[in-house]
Design a protein around this motif. Structure first.
Motif, short mmCIF file in Angstrom:
data_model
loop_
_atom_site.label_atom_id
_atom_site.label_comp_id
_atom_site.label_asym_id
_atom_site.label_seq_id
_atom_site.Cartn_x
_atom_site.Cartn_y
_atom_site.Cartn_z
N ALA A 194 0.83 -1.21 0.00
CA ALA A 194 0.00 0.00 0.00
C ALA A 194 0.86 1.26 0.00
N ALA A 195 1.99 1.23 0.72
CA ALA A 195 2.84 2.41 0.81
C ALA A 195 3.58 2.68 -0.49
N ALA A 196 3.83 1.64 -1.28
CA ALA A 196 4.62 1.80 -2.51
C ALA A 196 3.78 2.20 -3.70
N ALA A 197 2.46 2.08 -3.60
CA ALA A 197 1.60 2.28 -4.78
C ALA A 197 0.72 3.52 -4.63
N PRO A 198 0.85 4.47 -5.54
CA PRO A 198 -0.04 5.63 -5.50
C PRO A 198 -1.44 5.32 -6.02
N GLY A 199 -1.57 4.24 -6.77
CA GLY A 199 -2.86 3.85 -7.32
C GLY A 199 -3.56 2.84 -6.44
N PRO A 200 -4.58 2.19 -6.96
CA PRO A 200 -5.35 1.21 -6.16
C PRO A 200 -4.53 -0.01 -5.78
N VAL A 201 -4.75 -0.48 -4.56
CA VAL A 201 -4.12 -1.71 -4.06
C VAL A 201 -5.24 -2.61 -3.56
N SER A 202 -5.28 -3.81 -4.05
CA SER A 202 -6.38 -4.70 -3.67
C SER A 202 -6.20 -5.22 -2.25
N ASP A 203 -7.30 -5.67 -1.66
CA ASP A 203 -7.25 -6.30 -0.35
C ASP A 203 -6.52 -7.64 -0.44
N PRO A 204 -6.02 -8.15 0.68
CA PRO A 204 -5.43 -9.49 0.68
C PRO A 204 -6.45 -10.55 0.24
N LEU A 205 -5.95 -11.72 -0.08
CA LEU A 205 -6.81 -12.81 -0.54
C LEU A 205 -7.83 -13.19 0.52
N GLY A 206 -7.40 -13.26 1.77
CA GLY A 206 -8.32 -13.39 2.90
C GLY A 206 -9.13 -14.66 2.95
N ALA A 207 -10.33 -14.53 3.53
CA ALA A 207 -11.19 -15.69 3.80
C ALA A 207 -12.17 -15.95 2.66
N ASP A 208 -11.74 -15.77 1.44
CA ASP A 208 -12.59 -16.03 0.28
C ASP A 208 -12.94 -17.52 0.21
N PRO A 209 -14.18 -17.85 -0.17
CA PRO A 209 -14.54 -19.27 -0.29
C PRO A 209 -13.65 -20.05 -1.24
#
Length: 263
Positions: A194-209
């Motif tokens: 997030a700190a390195a990107a001025p543009g959009p950064v997606s959320d982590p993969l997380g608890a996706d089914p």
């Protein structure tokens, strides 16, 4: 007896990261109700894998919650299993896999990916060339899914670094650079992305089914491989035993009829 599933995550000092991994473990449980699922960590967080393995009765399958190969897959995890539960079956790491590709694409869409954006697959990195190769393979799979180039870049060890990738893409006609986060949970590495990107950064993969489905897929692969290996070892032992018996009978002067061995 049905084996227990033990999830082995890296560990994090992030409370949000631990909560996400707990949510993933719960998603894994929901995918197969009634199955025992334990979330453990290799270091930093608790409970530690080394403490949980000896306490689980019956057969155990360990699935690493790791996206690429590297030190933890080749050294750390096998040493812990050998020391505390040598009978456990250890599955493959999660990535790269098409199910993760789908999650990455959806996360990017929710982050606001545009048709004109360049895309970076941001990963933690590794000193193991095979680990970097795993991430680059995941980037190629995502490129096919998005129908555009995807650059693999690394927050720690590995080339190009996030900064280098951003600098190179800034010189292209792309309006923005979007980062697909190739991490499972919030924490140190996602903060660096997030700190390195001025543009959009997606959320982590997380608890996706789909991540939960992939966990069970790796579990099932490992169980089948163990069963195949056990069957082959049993067949080899049976052949050896029968051959020895016939040899002994021949040595003693006994006459034996031909034996049909089927496997």
């Amino acid at each position: 007896m049905t084996p227990a599933l033990v999830l082995a995550a890296h560990g994090t000092r992030s409370a949000a990261g631990e909560a996400t991994l707990e949510a993933l473990a719960e998603a894994v449980r929901r995918a197969r109700p009634g199955r025992r699922v334990e979330l453990t960590y290799l270091e930093i967080s608790s409970p530690l894998l080394a403490d949980v393995l000896p306490a689980v009765r019956g057969p155990v399958v360990v699935v690493p919650l790791l996206l690429a190969t590297g030190y933890h897959v080749h050294i750390d995890l096998p040493e812990i299993v050998a020391a505390h539960r040598p009978d456990a079956v250890v599955a493959d790491r999660l990535g790269p896999h098409r199910l993760l590709t789908g999650v990455l694409a959806r996360r990017l869409g929710r982050a606001g990916l545009r048709a004109t954006d360049a895309v970076v697959l941001g990963a933690a990195g590794s000193s193991d060339p095979a680990g970097l190769a795993d991430v680059r393979a995941a980037a190629r799979m995502l490129a096919v899914r998005l129908a555009r180039p995807v650059t693999a870049a690394f927050a720690s060890a590995g080339s190009p670094s996030l900064g280098e990738a951003m600098e190179r893409l800034a010189a292209t006609p792309a309006a923005r650079v979007a980062v697909a986060s190739y991490v499972l949970a919030p924490g140190f590495f996602h903060d660096r992305l997030a700190a390195a990107a001025p543009g959009p950064v997606s959320d982590p993969l997380g608890a996706d089914p789909d991540v939960a489905e992939l966990v069970w897929h790796r579990h099932d692969e490992a169980v089948r491989a163990a069963q195949t290996a056990a069957g082959a070892a049993g067949a080899g032992s049976s052949r050896s035993s029968r051959t020895t018996s016939r040899a002994l009978a021949s040595r003693d002067g006994q006459v034996s009829s031909p034996t049909n061995i089927s496997t």
